[in-house]
Design a protein around this motif. Structure first.
Motif, short mmCIF file in Angstrom:
data_model
loop_
_atom_site.label_atom_id
_atom_site.label_comp_id
_atom_site.label_asym_id
_atom_site.label_seq_id
_atom_site.Cartn_x
_atom_site.Cartn_y
_atom_site.Cartn_z
N SER A 1 13.80 6.53 36.43
CA SER A 1 14.00 5.59 37.51
C SER A 1 13.23 4.30 37.32
N LYS A 2 13.46 3.27 38.06
CA LYS A 2 12.39 2.18 37.94
C LYS A 2 11.02 2.23 38.50
N ASN A 3 10.98 3.29 39.50
CA ASN A 3 9.76 3.33 40.16
C ASN A 3 9.00 4.72 39.51
N TYR A 4 7.99 4.33 38.57
CA TYR A 4 7.38 5.11 37.87
C TYR A 4 5.82 4.75 37.75
N THR A 5 4.86 5.69 37.09
CA THR A 5 3.68 5.38 36.97
C THR A 5 3.44 5.67 35.58
N THR A 6 2.52 5.35 34.84
CA THR A 6 2.20 5.85 33.42
C THR A 6 0.66 6.54 33.56
N SER A 7 0.14 7.01 34.73
CA SER A 7 -1.12 7.49 34.73
C SER A 7 -1.43 8.52 33.55
N SER A 8 -0.71 9.52 33.47
CA SER A 8 -0.98 10.41 32.19
C SER A 8 -1.08 9.91 30.91
N LEU A 9 -0.24 9.07 30.52
CA LEU A 9 -0.13 8.37 29.50
C LEU A 9 -1.59 7.40 29.31
N THR A 10 -1.95 6.68 30.40
CA THR A 10 -3.18 6.17 30.43
C THR A 10 -4.37 7.18 30.28
N LYS A 11 -4.37 8.04 31.00
CA LYS A 11 -5.35 9.09 31.12
C LYS A 11 -5.74 9.65 29.66
N SER A 12 -4.52 10.22 28.73
CA SER A 12 -4.48 10.64 27.61
C SER A 12 -5.15 9.73 26.71
N MET A 13 -4.70 8.35 26.76
CA MET A 13 -5.04 7.44 25.82
C MET A 13 -6.65 7.26 25.99
N GLU A 14 -7.08 7.22 27.20
CA GLU A 14 -8.50 7.06 27.48
C GLU A 14 -9.30 8.38 26.93
N LYS A 15 -8.80 9.48 27.22
CA LYS A 15 -9.27 10.67 26.71
C LYS A 15 -9.30 11.11 25.08
N PHE A 16 -8.27 10.47 24.47
CA PHE A 16 -8.00 11.03 23.11
C PHE A 16 -7.72 9.80 22.07
N GLY A 17 -7.77 8.78 22.76
CA GLY A 17 -7.79 7.43 21.93
C GLY A 17 -8.46 7.10 20.62
N SER A 18 -9.75 7.70 20.78
CA SER A 18 -10.50 7.51 19.64
C SER A 18 -10.41 8.45 18.70
N GLN A 19 -9.26 9.56 18.93
CA GLN A 19 -9.31 10.47 17.89
C GLN A 19 -8.02 10.23 17.28
N VAL B 1 17.19 13.64 31.85
CA VAL B 1 16.87 12.51 30.79
C VAL B 1 16.01 13.05 29.78
N GLU B 2 14.88 13.73 30.18
CA GLU B 2 14.14 14.48 29.25
C GLU B 2 14.76 15.50 28.13
N ILE C 1 -0.22 10.63 15.67
CA ILE C 1 0.51 11.40 17.03
C ILE C 1 1.03 10.21 17.80
N SER C 2 2.26 10.32 18.07
CA SER C 2 3.08 9.18 19.19
C SER C 2 3.16 9.87 20.31
N PRO C 3 2.47 9.58 21.67
CA PRO C 3 2.78 10.36 22.75
C PRO C 3 4.08 9.46 23.41
N ILE C 4 4.80 10.31 24.07
CA ILE C 4 6.31 9.74 24.49
C ILE C 4 6.29 10.08 25.92
N GLU C 5 6.39 9.27 26.81
CA GLU C 5 6.55 9.50 28.28
C GLU C 5 8.02 9.23 28.51
N VAL C 6 8.89 10.05 29.28
CA VAL C 6 10.18 9.69 29.62
C VAL C 6 10.19 9.48 31.03
N LYS C 7 10.87 8.40 31.51
CA LYS C 7 10.87 8.03 33.04
C LYS C 7 12.39 7.67 33.33
#
Length: 86
Positions: free
Chosen positions: A68-86, A13-14, A60-66
């Protein structure tokens, strides 16, 4: 169809998404931030693409490819917390 294949669905899928983004004229970038001491700080974002024009301060738009139905968005959440203000 994906449920009947004995392959790495995420990889397939990626690659499909990468081809679609590239065909649409995007340059492809990714984010990989690895923390050996603190694995909870590890971030992997599949694709980062530039918006055609700057809207507000973010272009810049981050894109996470999943795949299956069982997934987490932890990397996306962490990146938005870390770089969201930039």
């Amino acid at each position: 169809m994906l449920d009947k294949l004995e392959i790495n669905k995420g990889l397939l899928v990626e690659n499909i998404v990468a081809k679609m983004l590239k065909f649409s004229g995007h340059k492809l970038y990714f984010l990989s931030s690895y923390s050996k001491e603190h694995s909870e700080n590890t971030i992997e974002i599949d694709f980062l693409i530039r918006k055609p024009s700057v809207s507000s301060r973010h272009y810049i738009s981050p894109i996470e490819v999943k795949s299956s139905k069982n997934y987490t968005t932890s990397s996306l959440t962490k990146s938005m917390e870390k770089f969201g203000s930039q």
